[in-house]
Design a protein around this motif. Structure first.
Motif, PDB file in Angstrom:
ATOM      1  N   ALA A   1       5.306   2.656  88.393  1.00 17.80           N
ATOM      2  CA  ALA A   1       4.850   1.323  88.770  1.00 17.80           C
ATOM      3  C   ALA A   1       4.704   0.446  87.297  1.00 17.80           C
ATOM      4  O   ALA A   1       5.025  -0.552  87.418  1.00 17.80           O
ATOM      5  CB  ALA A   1       3.676   1.418  89.461  1.00 17.80           C
ATOM      6  N   VAL A   2       4.453   1.152  86.446  1.00 19.64           N
ATOM      7  CA  VAL A   2       4.332   0.463  85.170  1.00 19.64           C
ATOM      8  C   VAL A   2       5.356  -0.010  84.515  1.00 19.64           C
ATOM      9  O   VAL A   2       5.774  -1.080  84.099  1.00 19.64           O
ATOM     10  CB  VAL A   2       3.420   1.368  84.028  1.00 19.64           C
ATOM     11  CG1 VAL A   2       3.600   0.568  82.860  1.00 19.64           C
ATOM     12  CG2 VAL A   2       2.022   1.529  84.698  1.00 19.64           C
ATOM     13  N   PHE A   3       6.465   1.188  84.691  1.00 17.02           N
ATOM     14  CA  PHE A   3       7.993   0.705  84.120  1.00 17.02           C
ATOM     15  C   PHE A   3       8.373  -0.411  85.033  1.00 17.02           C
ATOM     16  O   PHE A   3       9.308  -1.089  84.434  1.00 17.02           O
ATOM     17  CB  PHE A   3       8.796   2.070  84.070  1.00 17.02           C
ATOM     18  CG  PHE A   3       8.334   3.029  83.080  1.00 17.02           C
ATOM     19  CD1 PHE A   3       8.321   2.489  81.732  1.00 17.02           C
ATOM     20  CD2 PHE A   3       7.769   4.167  83.385  1.00 17.02           C
ATOM     21  CE1 PHE A   3       7.894   3.291  80.832  1.00 17.02           C
ATOM     22  CE2 PHE A   3       7.742   5.092  82.590  1.00 17.02           C
ATOM     23  CZ  PHE A   3       7.674   4.723  81.174  1.00 17.02           C
ATOM     24  N   GLY A   4       8.251  -0.306  86.375  1.00 16.47           N
ATOM     25  CA  GLY A   4       8.874  -1.392  87.155  1.00 16.47           C
ATOM     26  C   GLY A   4       8.369  -2.663  86.980  1.00 16.47           C
ATOM     27  O   GLY A   4       9.090  -3.736  86.840  1.00 16.47           O
ATOM     28  N   VAL A   6       7.060  -3.802  83.995  1.00 11.43           N
ATOM     29  CA  VAL A   6       7.761  -4.118  82.510  1.00 11.43           C
ATOM     30  C   VAL A   6       8.766  -4.680  82.831  1.00 11.43           C
ATOM     31  O   VAL A   6       9.248  -5.710  82.017  1.00 11.43           O
ATOM     32  CB  VAL A   6       7.206  -2.821  81.825  1.00 11.43           C
ATOM     33  CG1 VAL A   6       8.143  -3.327  80.265  1.00 11.43           C
ATOM     34  CG2 VAL A   6       5.900  -2.615  81.297  1.00 11.43           C
ATOM     35  N   GLY A   7       9.740  -3.943  83.553  1.00 12.96           N
ATOM     36  CA  GLY A   7      11.075  -4.254  83.607  1.00 12.96           C
ATOM     37  C   GLY A   7      11.166  -5.660  84.502  1.00 12.96           C
ATOM     38  O   GLY A   7      12.186  -6.389  83.871  1.00 12.96           O
ATOM     39  N   ALA A   8      10.552  -5.844  85.260  1.00 15.18           N
ATOM     40  CA  ALA A   8      10.556  -7.392  86.145  1.00 15.18           C
ATOM     41  C   ALA A   8      10.090  -8.351  85.367  1.00 15.18           C
ATOM     42  O   ALA A   8      10.586  -9.287  85.207  1.00 15.18           O
ATOM     43  CB  ALA A   8       9.488  -7.206  87.410  1.00 15.18           C
ATOM     44  N   TYR A   9       8.965  -8.075  84.605  1.00 18.28           N
ATOM     45  CA  TYR A   9       8.602  -9.090  83.623  1.00 18.28           C
ATOM     46  C   TYR A   9       9.599  -9.475  82.446  1.00 18.28           C
ATOM     47  O   TYR A   9       9.918 -10.486  81.991  1.00 18.28           O
ATOM     48  CB  TYR A   9       7.138  -8.542  82.835  1.00 18.28           C
ATOM     49  CG  TYR A   9       6.870  -9.365  81.800  1.00 18.28           C
ATOM     50  CD1 TYR A   9       6.081 -10.759  82.219  1.00 18.28           C
ATOM     51  CD2 TYR A   9       6.915  -9.190  80.484  1.00 18.28           C
ATOM     52  CE1 TYR A   9       5.518 -11.623  81.104  1.00 18.28           C
ATOM     53  CE2 TYR A   9       6.277 -10.242  79.433  1.00 18.28           C
ATOM     54  CZ  TYR A   9       5.719 -11.159  79.813  1.00 18.28           C
ATOM     55  OH  TYR A   9       5.153 -12.112  78.969  1.00 18.28           O
ATOM     56  N   ALA A  10      10.135  -8.096  81.828  1.00 15.38           N
ATOM     57  CA  ALA A  10      11.217  -8.401  81.062  1.00 15.38           C
ATOM     58  C   ALA A  10      12.556  -9.290  81.452  1.00 15.38           C
ATOM     59  O   ALA A  10      13.046 -10.110  80.640  1.00 15.38           O
ATOM     60  CB  ALA A  10      11.774  -7.340  80.551  1.00 15.38           C
ATOM     61  N   ALA A  11      12.739  -8.776  82.760  1.00 18.83           N
ATOM     62  CA  ALA A  11      13.730  -9.645  83.519  1.00 18.83           C
ATOM     63  C   ALA A  11      13.431 -11.085  83.459  1.00 18.83           C
ATOM     64  O   ALA A  11      14.292 -12.141  83.273  1.00 18.83           O
ATOM     65  CB  ALA A  11      14.342  -9.012  84.707  1.00 18.83           C
ATOM     66  N   GLY A  12      12.372 -11.537  84.172  1.00 18.65           N
ATOM     67  CA  GLY A  12      12.008 -12.798  84.243  1.00 18.65           C
ATOM     68  C   GLY A  12      11.718 -13.746  82.924  1.00 18.65           C
ATOM     69  O   GLY A  12      12.289 -14.676  82.708  1.00 18.65           O
ATOM     70  N   CYS A  13      11.217 -12.979  81.740  1.00 22.76           N
ATOM     71  CA  CYS A  13      11.417 -13.582  80.557  1.00 22.76           C
ATOM     72  C   CYS A  13      12.516 -13.854  79.999  1.00 22.76           C
ATOM     73  O   CYS A  13      12.882 -14.862  79.217  1.00 22.76           O
ATOM     74  CB  CYS A  13      10.277 -12.675  79.549  1.00 22.76           C
ATOM     75  SG  CYS A  13       8.700 -12.775  80.110  1.00 22.76           S
ATOM     76  N   SER A  14      13.515 -12.768  80.260  1.00 18.59           N
ATOM     77  CA  SER A  14      14.739 -13.128  79.609  1.00 18.59           C
ATOM     78  C   SER A  14      15.483 -14.219  80.088  1.00 18.59           C
ATOM     79  O   SER A  14      15.926 -15.112  79.327  1.00 18.59           O
ATOM     80  CB  SER A  14      15.706 -11.697  79.879  1.00 18.59           C
ATOM     81  OG  SER A  14      15.907 -11.435  81.100  1.00 18.59           O
ATOM     82  N   LEU A  15      15.230 -14.524  81.454  1.00 15.66           N
ATOM     83  CA  LEU A  15      15.967 -15.750  82.167  1.00 15.66           C
ATOM     84  C   LEU A  15      15.091 -16.895  81.357  1.00 15.66           C
ATOM     85  O   LEU A  15      15.879 -17.923  81.109  1.00 15.66           O
ATOM     86  CB  LEU A  15      15.891 -15.495  83.597  1.00 15.66           C
ATOM     87  CG  LEU A  15      16.586 -14.642  84.181  1.00 15.66           C
ATOM     88  CD1 LEU A  15      16.373 -14.398  85.743  1.00 15.66           C
ATOM     89  CD2 LEU A  15      18.282 -15.058  83.956  1.00 15.66           C
ATOM     90  N   LEU A  16      14.017 -16.963  81.283  1.00 15.00           N
ATOM     91  CA  LEU A  16      13.186 -17.978  80.831  1.00 15.00           C
ATOM     92  C   LEU A  16      13.612 -18.333  79.364  1.00 15.00           C
ATOM     93  O   LEU A  16      13.713 -19.534  78.942  1.00 15.00           O
ATOM     94  CB  LEU A  16      11.697 -17.808  80.934  1.00 15.00           C
ATOM     95  CG  LEU A  16      10.890 -18.819  80.306  1.00 15.00           C
ATOM     96  CD1 LEU A  16      10.891 -20.057  81.146  1.00 15.00           C
ATOM     97  CD2 LEU A  16       9.251 -18.146  80.106  1.00 15.00           C
ATOM     98  N   TYR A  17      13.665 -17.483  78.669  1.00 11.56           N
ATOM     99  CA  TYR A  17      14.160 -17.585  77.244  1.00 11.56           C
ATOM    100  C   TYR A  17      15.607 -18.206  77.300  1.00 11.56           C
ATOM    101  O   TYR A  17      15.978 -18.841  76.052  1.00 11.56           O
ATOM    102  CB  TYR A  17      13.968 -16.435  76.264  1.00 11.56           C
ATOM    103  CG  TYR A  17      12.513 -16.029  75.951  1.00 11.56           C
ATOM    104  CD1 TYR A  17      11.473 -17.215  75.864  1.00 11.56           C
ATOM    105  CD2 TYR A  17      12.113 -14.581  76.226  1.00 11.56           C
ATOM    106  CE1 TYR A  17      10.237 -16.816  75.577  1.00 11.56           C
ATOM    107  CE2 TYR A  17      10.845 -14.420  76.139  1.00 11.56           C
ATOM    108  CZ  TYR A  17       9.800 -15.576  75.930  1.00 11.56           C
ATOM    109  OH  TYR A  17       8.496 -15.108  75.710  1.00 11.56           O
ATOM    110  N   LEU A  18      16.421 -17.747  78.095  1.00 11.70           N
ATOM    111  CA  LEU A  18      17.828 -18.046  77.979  1.00 11.70           C
ATOM    112  C   LEU A  18      18.016 -19.874  78.507  1.00 11.70           C
ATOM    113  O   LEU A  18      18.835 -20.298  78.051  1.00 11.70           O
ATOM    114  CB  LEU A  18      18.684 -17.423  78.939  1.00 11.70           C
ATOM    115  CG  LEU A  18      19.106 -15.820  78.442  1.00 11.70           C
ATOM    116  CD1 LEU A  18      19.670 -15.257  79.325  1.00 11.70           C
ATOM    117  CD2 LEU A  18      19.773 -15.982  76.855  1.00 11.70           C
TER     118      LEU A  18
END
Length: 94
Positions: A1-4, A6-18
């Motif tokens: 659950a923790v890895f999921g 963190v992965g969802a947060y990273a995907a959302g942040c990468s779209l935000l930063y792009l």
């Protein structure tokens, strides 16, 4: 659950930063496509597509001609078969 999470947060942040400082023109593919076409990289593809259109028309015409001729041959064969199978009327019927 923790890895999921963190992965969802990273995907959302990468779209935000792009997209945070992006212009609408950055997402327009037309200039890149125009550069590729002007460089002549798609000439072979365009020639094949144009030739394919004529090949399809020629194939359709040949198919229509074959269908008409095979229908005519089938009608001739059926007529000949009926002429052989139907008995001839006798001259003296009493």
């Amino acid at each position: 659950a923790v890895f999921g999470a963190v992965g969802a947060y990273a995907a959302g942040c990468s779209l935000l930063y792009l997209t945070c400082d992006a212009d609408l023109a950055d997402f327009d593919p037309r200039p890149a496509v125009r550069r590729v076409v002007d460089a002549g990289r798609l000439d072979a593809v365009l020639v094949r597509v144009a030739n394919a259109r004529f090949d399809v028309r020629e194939l359709a015409a040949e198919t229509r001609l074959y269908a008409a001729l095979s229908l005519r041959d089938t009608a001739i064969t059926a007529t000949a078969l009926l002429a052989l199978l139907v008995p001839a009327p006798s001259e003296s019927v009493r």
